[in-house]
Design a protein around this motif. Structure first.
Motif, mmCIF file in Angstrom:
data_model
loop_
_atom_site.group_PDB
_atom_site.id
_atom_site.type_symbol
_atom_site.label_atom_id
_atom_site.label_comp_id
_atom_site.label_asym_id
_atom_site.label_seq_id
_atom_site.Cartn_x
_atom_site.Cartn_y
_atom_site.Cartn_z
ATOM 1 N N LEU A 58 4.510 3.219 -4.487
ATOM 2 C CA LEU A 58 3.416 2.936 -3.560
ATOM 3 C C LEU A 58 2.233 3.867 -3.787
ATOM 4 N N PHE A 59 2.497 5.059 -4.315
ATOM 5 C CA PHE A 59 1.422 6.020 -4.530
ATOM 6 C C PHE A 59 0.567 5.682 -5.746
ATOM 7 N N ARG A 60 0.899 4.609 -6.438
ATOM 8 C CA ARG A 60 0.018 4.089 -7.477
ATOM 9 C C ARG A 60 -1.150 3.313 -6.868
ATOM 10 N N VAL A 61 -1.005 2.946 -5.586
ATOM 11 C CA VAL A 61 -1.985 2.098 -4.904
ATOM 12 C C VAL A 61 -2.944 2.977 -4.120
ATOM 13 N N GLN A 62 -4.221 2.878 -4.422
ATOM 14 C CA GLN A 62 -5.212 3.745 -3.782
ATOM 15 C C GLN A 62 -5.208 3.596 -2.271
ATOM 16 N N GLY A 63 -5.114 2.372 -1.767
ATOM 17 C CA GLY A 63 -5.124 2.166 -0.324
ATOM 18 C C GLY A 63 -3.988 2.885 0.372
#
Length: 277
Positions: free
Chosen positions: A149-154
């Motif tokens: 999930l930490f690959r996703v900027q949001g």
């Protein structure tokens, strides 16, 4: 970047050198010394040392048998201070509060002062927002999936998590930092193993409170710096820590969340300079 080989594994660090008073600046989870880069221009005259502890943002894995519990990492920190033969250290914690466990281990001979900057304390290991990762660390596939999930900027910018740890929204590089801090665990299985060991390595609440009581034997000067807009560390923990240690004083920094070195670097550097001076 220099590195020292400890019994637990290698520890990278940055060291400005010089003969000034020694500041050892620590970081949070899963961060590294870049947390302090905005404060560094304001810390001239000090010998500033920034180790990268094995909290998930490190780039060289620890030995498979290394103790990476909260107290285990504190002992790694103690070994690091020993290896560099440091004396009269001002130890500065931010976010991660586990350096306080050196008191319980009777390993404070090298520490002259302790600065607690918006960090874990009492039974707040880990803070509420990080507790899901602690639970998932018991099931490696789920922990690995959650890290994605930490690959996703949001997701990185969510106000309930890392996005809420800094109020300086003009600091556009903050998200790049968070992305970089998670990169080692996302790309290296051995680092991810270390991160899981640490994430699940906090004592239970009763033991944490017992350890906190034992930390009152630290009678050297303590500076407590608490952030006025913190989302991770309870507001009442600042005054409570200042009353907890025998020789402590409290400073509240406005317009800052947990990562005071990012939000108010010049003010924090001034407080540290006055504390040491």
């Amino acid at each position: 970047m220099p590195s020292v080989q400890l019994s637990a594994g290698p520890i990278d660090y940055e060291d400005t050198g010089g003969d000034g008073p020694v500041l050892v600046l620590l970081h949070g989870v899963p961060m590294d010394g870049r947390l302090w880069r905005r404060a560094m221009p304001h810390l001239g005259g000090f010998r500033v040392i920034r180790p990268t502890l094995p909290l998930g943002g490190h780039r060289k894995p620890m030995r498979p048998d290394a103790d990476l519990s909260q107290q285990g990492v504190a002992n790694i920190l103690g070994d690091f201070l020993d290896e560099l033969e440091l004396h009269d250290v001002t130890l500065v914690l931010n976010d991660w509060g586990g350096g306080q466990f050196l008191i319980n281990a009777d390993r404070t001979d090298r520490i002259a002062r302790l600065a607690l900057v918006a960090c874990e304390a009492f039974d707040n290991y880990p803070p509420k927002a990080a507790r899901p990762l602690a639970v998932l660390s018991k099931v490696p596939p789920l922990f690995t999936a959650a890290l994605q999930l930490f690959r996703v900027q949001g997701f990185r910018q969510a106000s309930s998590g890392y996005g809420g740890m800094s109020v300086d929204k003009d600091y556009h590089l903050y998200d790049d930092l968070v992305h970089g801090w998670f990169a080692p665990a996302l790309t290296d299985k051995a680092i991810r193993r270390d991160f899981m060991k640490f994430a699940g390595g906090a004592p239970g609440r009763d033991e944490l409170l017992e350890l906190a009581e034992g930390q009152q034997k630290f009678t050297k000067p303590v500076l407590v710096v608490w952030a006025g807009q913190d989302t991770m560390m309870p507001a009442e923990h600042g005054p409570r820590l200042a009353a907890h240690y025998p020789d402590a004083r409290l400073e509240i920094v406005k317009d800052s969340s947990t990562l005071v070195p990012i939000d108010q670097p010049e003010q924090l550097a001034g407080l540290l300079r006055a504390f040491v001076g």
